[in-house]
Design a protein around this motif. Structure first.
Motif, PDB file in Angstrom:
ATOM      1  N   GLY A 238       0.814  -1.206   0.000  1.00 21.47           N
ATOM      2  CA  GLY A 238       0.000   0.000   0.000  1.00 21.47           C
ATOM      3  C   GLY A 238       0.848   1.257   0.000  1.00 21.47           C
ATOM      4  O   GLY A 238       0.555   2.229  -0.710  1.00 21.47           O
ATOM      5  N   ALA A 239       1.926   1.255   0.784  1.00 22.36           N
ATOM      6  CA  ALA A 239       2.828   2.409   0.821  1.00 22.36           C
ATOM      7  C   ALA A 239       3.540   2.596  -0.515  1.00 22.36           C
ATOM      8  O   ALA A 239       3.767   3.724  -0.961  1.00 22.36           O
ATOM      9  N   ALA A 240       3.887   1.483  -1.161  1.00 20.31           N
ATOM     10  CA  ALA A 240       4.551   1.576  -2.465  1.00 20.31           C
ATOM     11  C   ALA A 240       3.617   2.173  -3.517  1.00 20.31           C
ATOM     12  O   ALA A 240       4.061   2.913  -4.407  1.00 20.31           O
ATOM     13  N   LEU A 241       2.322   1.883  -3.402  1.00 21.97           N
ATOM     14  CA  LEU A 241       1.359   2.384  -4.381  1.00 21.97           C
ATOM     15  C   LEU A 241       1.002   3.849  -4.153  1.00 21.97           C
ATOM     16  O   LEU A 241       0.935   4.637  -5.095  1.00 21.97           O
ATOM     17  N   HIS A 242       0.751   4.207  -2.889  1.00 17.77           N
ATOM     18  CA  HIS A 242       0.190   5.528  -2.605  1.00 17.77           C
ATOM     19  C   HIS A 242       0.952   6.310  -1.532  1.00 17.77           C
ATOM     20  O   HIS A 242       0.511   7.389  -1.141  1.00 17.77           O
ATOM     21  N   GLY A 243       2.057   5.766  -1.062  1.00 16.08           N
ATOM     22  CA  GLY A 243       2.760   6.430   0.036  1.00 16.08           C
ATOM     23  C   GLY A 243       3.324   7.787  -0.317  1.00 16.08           C
ATOM     24  O   GLY A 243       3.491   8.651   0.550  1.00 16.08           O
ATOM     25  N   GLY A 244       3.612   8.008  -1.593  1.00 15.09           N
ATOM     26  CA  GLY A 244       4.174   9.288  -2.011  1.00 15.09           C
ATOM     27  C   GLY A 244       3.149  10.382  -2.185  1.00 15.09           C
ATOM     28  O   GLY A 244       3.512  11.549  -2.360  1.00 15.09           O
ATOM     29  N   ALA A 245       1.863  10.029  -2.143  1.00 12.96           N
ATOM     30  CA  ALA A 245       0.799  11.019  -2.295  1.00 12.96           C
ATOM     31  C   ALA A 245       0.530  11.718  -0.964  1.00 12.96           C
ATOM     32  O   ALA A 245       1.124  11.391   0.069  1.00 12.96           O
ATOM     33  N   ALA A 246      -0.397  12.656  -1.000  1.00 14.91           N
ATOM     34  CA  ALA A 246      -0.662  13.486   0.185  1.00 14.91           C
ATOM     35  C   ALA A 246      -1.124  12.661   1.376  1.00 14.91           C
ATOM     36  O   ALA A 246      -0.874  13.029   2.527  1.00 14.91           O
ATOM     37  N   GLU A 247      -1.798  11.529   1.122  1.00 11.72           N
ATOM     38  CA  GLU A 247      -2.333  10.725   2.222  1.00 11.72           C
ATOM     39  C   GLU A 247      -1.256   9.928   2.959  1.00 11.72           C
ATOM     40  O   GLU A 247      -1.497   9.444   4.058  1.00 11.72           O
ATOM     41  N   HIS A 248      -0.067   9.745   2.335  1.00  8.26           N
ATOM     42  CA  HIS A 248       1.006   8.920   2.918  1.00  8.26           C
ATOM     43  C   HIS A 248       0.454   7.560   3.341  1.00  8.26           C
ATOM     44  O   HIS A 248       0.701   7.086   4.455  1.00  8.26           O
ATOM     45  N   HIS A 249      -0.268   6.947   2.434  1.00  6.64           N
ATOM     46  CA  HIS A 249      -0.994   5.711   2.718  1.00  6.64           C
ATOM     47  C   HIS A 249      -0.066   4.634   3.264  1.00  6.64           C
ATOM     48  O   HIS A 249       0.853   4.173   2.580  1.00  6.64           O
ATOM     49  N   TRP A 250      -0.275   4.238   4.509  1.00  6.86           N
ATOM     50  CA  TRP A 250       0.389   3.145   5.202  1.00  6.86           C
ATOM     51  C   TRP A 250       1.906   3.300   5.282  1.00  6.86           C
ATOM     52  O   TRP A 250       2.619   2.326   5.513  1.00  6.86           O
ATOM     53  N   VAL A 251       2.394   4.516   5.150  1.00  4.98           N
ATOM     54  CA  VAL A 251       3.833   4.753   5.308  1.00  4.98           C
ATOM     55  C   VAL A 251       4.230   4.574   6.773  1.00  4.98           C
ATOM     56  O   VAL A 251       5.220   3.904   7.086  1.00  4.98           O
ATOM     57  N   ALA A 252       3.463   5.163   7.678  1.00  6.74           N
ATOM     58  CA  ALA A 252       3.786   5.066   9.106  1.00  6.74           C
ATOM     59  C   ALA A 252       3.733   3.618   9.577  1.00  6.74           C
ATOM     60  O   ALA A 252       4.603   3.172  10.341  1.00  6.74           O
TER      61      ALA A 252
END
Length: 339
Positions: A238-252
């Motif tokens: 999930g972080a690889a797909l969307h982590g760079g966007a504003a939501e920081h999806h599942w980066v933390a």
């Protein structure tokens, strides 16, 4: 003479009749046996149509579903299986006569009899809501500590939220407009879908209402461990797909898993090799257990949650690092099953 009021309201000729909102259901499963029968029975009379997507069952699931009146969609098992692909097969099978809402439910769950009216009322009160979910409970939380942990996991905060789980009531048209689930994800497909829906301006709501009973049947440590490995894989992908966007999806979540489950242990080992006294730093883990238990006022459940949360970080790290290894080596990981 005063006229007698009509027994039914008079509707102006130009006022359209409001069509009742339609709700269909999509059930996914494989070899669920009696649990599937209970699931289908809980939907009977509460939804217009039921689509059951079967993922290669070897029991009587397909026959039982047809006997219960469900539309059966056998999933093409020559392609890699994912729950997302199964849900999409059911969702797209409804496109010939699209409902207003679709209730997604796993075949090992039963629907609460009051859920749909309550959820539809929540939609009426929150016009921007596209997904509404409620309380998913484990049917037998007392059967094992792993079931207890899972039941606690389902108890998410009430209100506007970022994601739902596998059971939810969803507006059909917006779901179709974003293309349904991303069917190559082996885990974490619901939060990823919710992220894309929210980017369209939609809202996701968790309401204070009973929704489903789930039968995890987690009785062994190995099952729970694989489930946590699966979570770690989902975090990393999930972080690889969307982590760079504003939501920081599942980066933390990914960083937390790797730090606690991999980076700190490596640092402790290296430091201990340099100077044996550094081995005392391993106490950071029991201290973390105590810190987490403190949130539940050091109750028995609080200590168990703290202990298994810390142990779970090692499994999550394995799942996350496994994702990165597979990605860089060009391999595609298969389904991580725990039941």
């Amino acid at each position: 003479m005063v006229p007698t009021p009509p027994t039914t309201p008079v509707r102006p000729a130009d006022q359209p009749v409001k069509r009742p909102e339609t709700v269909d259901a999509v059930v996914i499963g494989r070899n669920e046996g009696a649990r599937l029968l209970a699931c289908l029975a809980s939907l009977r009379g509460r939804v217009r149509r039921v689509v059951y997507v079967d993922s290669g069952s070897r029991d009587r699931s397909v026959i039982s579903a047809r006997e219960a009146g469900a539309i059966v969609v056998p999933l093409d098992m020559t392609k890699p299986f994912t729950a997302a692909r199964a849900r999409n097969a059911g969702i797209f099978a409804l496109a010939d006569d699209p409902p207003d809402f679709v209730q997604l439910i796993d075949g090992d769950c039963t629907l609460d009899p009051d859920w749909l009216p309550t959820a539809l009322d929540a939609f009426a009160r929150t016009p921007r809501a596209v997904v509404v979910c409620g309380r998913r409970r484990e049917r037998h939380p007392e059967a094992s500590i792993y079931n207890t942990l899972t039941d606690h996991e389902w108890n998410t905060p009430v209100g506007k939220t970022r994601a739902c789980g596998g059971d939810a009531l969803i507006r059909y048209a917006p779901l179709l407009n974003v293309g349904g689930f991303r069917d190559d994800l082996i885990a974490g497909e619901e939060p990823e879908l919710c992220l894309r829906l929210q980017r369209t301006g939609a809202e996701i709501w968790r309401i204070d209402a009973e929704m489903t009973l789930h039968d995890a049947a987690l009785t062994q440590f190995g099952q729970w461990w694989r489930r946590m490995v699966r979570s770690g894989h989902a975090f990393a992908e999930g972080a690889a797909l969307h982590g760079g966007a504003a939501e920081h999806h599942w980066v933390a979540e990914t960083n937390r898993a790797i730090i606690w489950g991999a980076a700190i242990p490596v640092l402790i080992v290296v430091a201990t090799l340099v100077h044996p006294i550094a081995a005392v730093t391993v106490l950071i883990y029991p201290l973390q257990v105590a810190r987490l238990a403190r949130r539940a006022r050091f109750s028995r459940l609080g200590w168990l949650l703290g202990l298994f949360t810390v142990i779970g970080r090692f499994a999550e790290a394995r799942g996350a690092l496994g994702y990165y290894i597979d990605r860089f080596s060009g391999r595609k990981r298969g389904l991580i099953e725990y039941k």
